[in-house]
Design a protein around this motif. Structure first.
Motif, PDB file in Angstrom:
ATOM      1  N   ALA A 249       0.882  -1.101  -0.092  1.00 28.55           N
ATOM      2  CA  ALA A 249       0.093   0.068   0.007  1.00 28.55           C
ATOM      3  C   ALA A 249       1.092   1.219   0.013  1.00 28.55           C
ATOM      4  O   ALA A 249       0.385   2.221  -0.723  1.00 28.55           O
ATOM      5  CB  ALA A 249      -0.959  -0.072   1.247  1.00 28.55           C
ATOM      6  N   ASP A 250       2.043   1.271   0.647  1.00 23.28           N
ATOM      7  CA  ASP A 250       2.833   2.507   0.759  1.00 23.28           C
ATOM      8  C   ASP A 250       3.329   2.580  -0.624  1.00 23.28           C
ATOM      9  O   ASP A 250       3.433   3.619  -0.968  1.00 23.28           O
ATOM     10  CB  ASP A 250       4.110   2.200   1.655  1.00 23.28           C
ATOM     11  N   MET A 251       3.750   1.588  -1.455  1.00 23.08           N
ATOM     12  CA  MET A 251       4.380   1.599  -2.930  1.00 23.08           C
ATOM     13  C   MET A 251       3.538   2.353  -3.720  1.00 23.08           C
ATOM     14  O   MET A 251       3.610   3.040  -4.524  1.00 23.08           O
ATOM     15  CB  MET A 251       4.927   0.363  -3.201  1.00 23.08           C
ATOM     16  N   MET A 252       2.085   1.733  -3.441  1.00 26.14           N
ATOM     17  CA  MET A 252       1.155   2.338  -4.542  1.00 26.14           C
ATOM     18  C   MET A 252       0.951   3.730  -4.020  1.00 26.14           C
ATOM     19  O   MET A 252       0.752   4.625  -5.001  1.00 26.14           O
ATOM     20  CB  MET A 252      -0.204   1.581  -4.142  1.00 26.14           C
ATOM     21  N   ALA A 253       0.916   4.151  -2.921  1.00 19.42           N
ATOM     22  CA  ALA A 253       0.785   5.511  -2.432  1.00 19.42           C
ATOM     23  C   ALA A 253       1.602   6.422  -2.825  1.00 19.42           C
ATOM     24  O   ALA A 253       1.280   7.601  -3.543  1.00 19.42           O
ATOM     25  CB  ALA A 253       0.523   5.638  -0.801  1.00 19.42           C
ATOM     26  N   SER A 254       3.088   5.924  -3.031  1.00 23.22           N
ATOM     27  CA  SER A 254       4.310   6.835  -3.485  1.00 23.22           C
ATOM     28  C   SER A 254       4.026   7.031  -4.803  1.00 23.22           C
ATOM     29  O   SER A 254       4.335   7.922  -5.537  1.00 23.22           O
ATOM     30  CB  SER A 254       5.248   6.102  -2.926  1.00 23.22           C
ATOM     31  N   ALA A 255       3.696   5.842  -5.500  1.00 19.74           N
ATOM     32  CA  ALA A 255       3.478   5.640  -7.147  1.00 19.74           C
ATOM     33  C   ALA A 255       2.582   6.626  -7.630  1.00 19.74           C
ATOM     34  O   ALA A 255       2.561   7.273  -8.478  1.00 19.74           O
ATOM     35  CB  ALA A 255       3.376   4.169  -7.679  1.00 19.74           C
ATOM     36  N   VAL A 256       1.152   6.709  -6.960  1.00 21.98           N
ATOM     37  CA  VAL A 256       0.149   7.726  -7.195  1.00 21.98           C
ATOM     38  C   VAL A 256       0.704   8.918  -7.001  1.00 21.98           C
ATOM     39  O   VAL A 256       0.288   9.906  -7.646  1.00 21.98           O
ATOM     40  CB  VAL A 256      -1.460   7.193  -6.453  1.00 21.98           C
ATOM     41  N   SER A 257       1.174   9.269  -5.847  1.00 20.28           N
ATOM     42  CA  SER A 257       1.908  10.648  -5.724  1.00 20.28           C
ATOM     43  C   SER A 257       2.632  10.978  -6.934  1.00 20.28           C
ATOM     44  O   SER A 257       2.372  12.328  -7.005  1.00 20.28           O
ATOM     45  CB  SER A 257       2.492  10.817  -4.394  1.00 20.28           C
ATOM     46  N   ALA A 258       3.754  10.303  -7.269  1.00 22.22           N
ATOM     47  CA  ALA A 258       4.589  10.508  -8.303  1.00 22.22           C
ATOM     48  C   ALA A 258       3.618  10.997  -9.528  1.00 22.22           C
ATOM     49  O   ALA A 258       4.116  11.657 -10.420  1.00 22.22           O
ATOM     50  CB  ALA A 258       5.628   9.597  -8.323  1.00 22.22           C
ATOM     51  N   ALA A 259       2.584   9.955  -9.879  1.00 23.07           N
ATOM     52  CA  ALA A 259       2.070  10.178 -10.995  1.00 23.07           C
ATOM     53  C   ALA A 259       1.096  11.516 -11.028  1.00 23.07           C
ATOM     54  O   ALA A 259       1.077  12.386 -12.087  1.00 23.07           O
ATOM     55  CB  ALA A 259       0.776   9.178 -11.196  1.00 23.07           C
ATOM     56  N   ILE A 260       0.771  11.906  -9.924  1.00 28.88           N
ATOM     57  CA  ILE A 260      -0.107  13.377  -9.623  1.00 28.88           C
ATOM     58  C   ILE A 260       0.867  14.360 -10.075  1.00 28.88           C
ATOM     59  O   ILE A 260       0.700  15.316 -10.805  1.00 28.88           O
ATOM     60  CB  ILE A 260      -0.701  13.264  -8.367  1.00 28.88           C
ATOM     61  N   ARG A 261       2.124  14.341  -9.351  1.00 32.66           N
ATOM     62  CA  ARG A 261       3.078  15.381  -9.524  1.00 32.66           C
ATOM     63  C   ARG A 261       3.484  15.440 -10.835  1.00 32.66           C
ATOM     64  O   ARG A 261       3.981  16.436 -11.255  1.00 32.66           O
ATOM     65  CB  ARG A 261       4.374  14.904  -8.431  1.00 32.66           C
ATOM     66  N   SER A 262       3.772  14.239 -11.565  1.00 32.36           N
ATOM     67  CA  SER A 262       3.842  14.381 -12.998  1.00 32.36           C
ATOM     68  C   SER A 262       2.927  15.048 -13.811  1.00 32.36           C
ATOM     69  O   SER A 262       3.341  15.877 -14.710  1.00 32.36           O
ATOM     70  CB  SER A 262       4.253  12.923 -13.530  1.00 32.36           C
ATOM     71  N   TYR A 263       1.869  14.775 -13.745  1.00 33.94           N
ATOM     72  CA  TYR A 263       0.736  15.182 -14.285  1.00 33.94           C
ATOM     73  C   TYR A 263       0.610  16.701 -14.042  1.00 33.94           C
ATOM     74  O   TYR A 263       0.277  17.719 -15.003  1.00 33.94           O
ATOM     75  CB  TYR A 263      -0.559  14.404 -13.764  1.00 33.94           C
ATOM     76  N   CYS A 264       0.943  17.269 -12.913  1.00 35.12           N
ATOM     77  CA  CYS A 264       0.702  18.725 -12.459  1.00 35.12           C
ATOM     78  C   CYS A 264       1.877  19.393 -12.789  1.00 35.12           C
ATOM     79  O   CYS A 264       1.758  20.506 -12.960  1.00 35.12           O
ATOM     80  CB  CYS A 264       0.315  18.634 -10.957  1.00 35.12           C
ATOM     81  N   GLY A 265       3.162  18.741 -13.133  1.00 32.85           N
ATOM     82  CA  GLY A 265       4.140  19.666 -13.341  1.00 32.85           C
ATOM     83  C   GLY A 265       5.003  20.341 -12.469  1.00 32.85           C
ATOM     84  O   GLY A 265       6.152  20.766 -12.670  1.00 32.85           O
ATOM     85  N   TRP A 266       4.599  19.954 -11.041  1.00 32.24           N
ATOM     86  CA  TRP A 266       5.384  20.183  -9.895  1.00 32.24           C
ATOM     87  C   TRP A 266       4.951  19.379  -8.757  1.00 32.24           C
ATOM     88  O   TRP A 266       4.123  18.545  -8.719  1.00 32.24           O
ATOM     89  CB  TRP A 266       5.249  21.775  -9.701  1.00 32.24           C
ATOM     90  N   HIS A 267       5.595  19.698  -7.494  1.00 36.03           N
ATOM     91  CA  HIS A 267       5.545  18.787  -6.288  1.00 36.03           C
ATOM     92  C   HIS A 267       3.892  19.236  -5.593  1.00 36.03           C
ATOM     93  O   HIS A 267       3.594  18.188  -5.038  1.00 36.03           O
ATOM     94  CB  HIS A 267       6.378  18.903  -5.482  1.00 36.03           C
ATOM     95  N   VAL A 268       3.449  20.145  -6.031  1.00 32.32           N
ATOM     96  CA  VAL A 268       2.163  20.738  -5.283  1.00 32.32           C
ATOM     97  C   VAL A 268       2.004  20.874  -3.855  1.00 32.32           C
ATOM     98  O   VAL A 268       1.615  21.918  -3.083  1.00 32.32           O
ATOM     99  CB  VAL A 268       1.167  19.789  -5.766  1.00 32.32           C
ATOM    100  N   ALA A 269       1.987  19.836  -2.880  1.00 35.48           N
ATOM    101  CA  ALA A 269       2.076  19.755  -1.513  1.00 35.48           C
ATOM    102  C   ALA A 269       3.204  18.674  -1.267  1.00 35.48           C
ATOM    103  O   ALA A 269       3.590  17.702  -1.630  1.00 35.48           O
ATOM    104  CB  ALA A 269       0.667  19.363  -0.988  1.00 35.48           C
ATOM    105  N   PRO A 270       3.746  19.177   0.041  1.00 34.06           N
ATOM    106  CA  PRO A 270       3.584  20.008   1.094  1.00 34.06           C
ATOM    107  C   PRO A 270       4.238  21.402   0.444  1.00 34.06           C
ATOM    108  O   PRO A 270       5.076  21.399  -0.383  1.00 34.06           O
ATOM    109  CB  PRO A 270       3.973  19.503   2.436  1.00 34.06           C
TER     110      PRO A 270
END
Length: 182
Positions: A26-47
């Motif tokens: 679950a931690d790996m998936m949470a990390s992968a999803v966060s990376a995908a969101i950041r990639s889509y947004c083009g920056w780290h967004v938060a925190p």
């Protein structure tokens, strides 16, 4: 390293006990999803983070930093010259005035990003995407045994599970996405 938007434990808890995975998975998936969101947004967004950016400057008078939430310009140099107290906006624009263009000529040390508590919608997208990804890790669309059949959330035509940002997710994330440069 920037932390994930959600933790593996939050993903497991959000499943209401219907998800049977190891916390590490679950931690790996949470990390992968966060990376995908950041990639889509083009920056780290938060925190909110403090970082030094090295940027190109086209000499046009306005420098746009890769952020949508600038909290502070700690220091700024253009072609080796300190720029004391630059004028800047929370959306990441800095007035520099006309100067010669220079590739990698700007160093901006800034604090930027959203507090995780400010982006509940983004956190919900991360939870949903992680849950969908873990629901059918092998990509099985449907399982049947006699009269009982279960169909998994689809991430595409004939595909279930896996790491995918759905169209509904991208609609939420568009509020945090940097404009695409021409």
């Amino acid at each position: 390293m920037v932390p994930s938007f959600v933790t593996g434990q939050e993903v497991i808890s959000a499943s209401g006990g219907r998800l049977s995975v190891e916390p590490g998975v679950a931690d790996m998936m949470a990390s992968a999803v966060s990376a995908a969101i950041r990639s889509y947004c083009g920056w780290h967004v938060a925190p909110i983070v403090e970082e030094t950016m090295t940027l190109d400057y086209d000499g046009g008078g306005i420098l746009t930093l890769p952020t949508l939430r600038l909290e502070e310009v700690i220091s700024l140099t253009v072609d080796g010259q300190d720029i004391p107290q630059p004028e800047w906006s929370h959306t990441g624009d800095i007035k520099l005035g006309r100067r010669p263009s220079k590739w990698r000529g700007v160093k901006a040390h800034v604090r930027h990003g959203y507090d995780l508590a400010q982006v509940a919608d983004l956190k919900q997208v991360a939870l949903q995407a992680a849950l969908v990804g873990l629901a059918s890790p092998t990509g099985v669309v449907r399982e049947s045994a006699g009269q009982v059949s279960i169909e998994f959330a689809r991430t595409g035509v004939g595909v279930a599970g896996g790491l995918t940002l759905l169209e509904r997710d991208m609609l939420v994330l568009d509020a945090y996405r940097l404009p695409r440069r021409a």
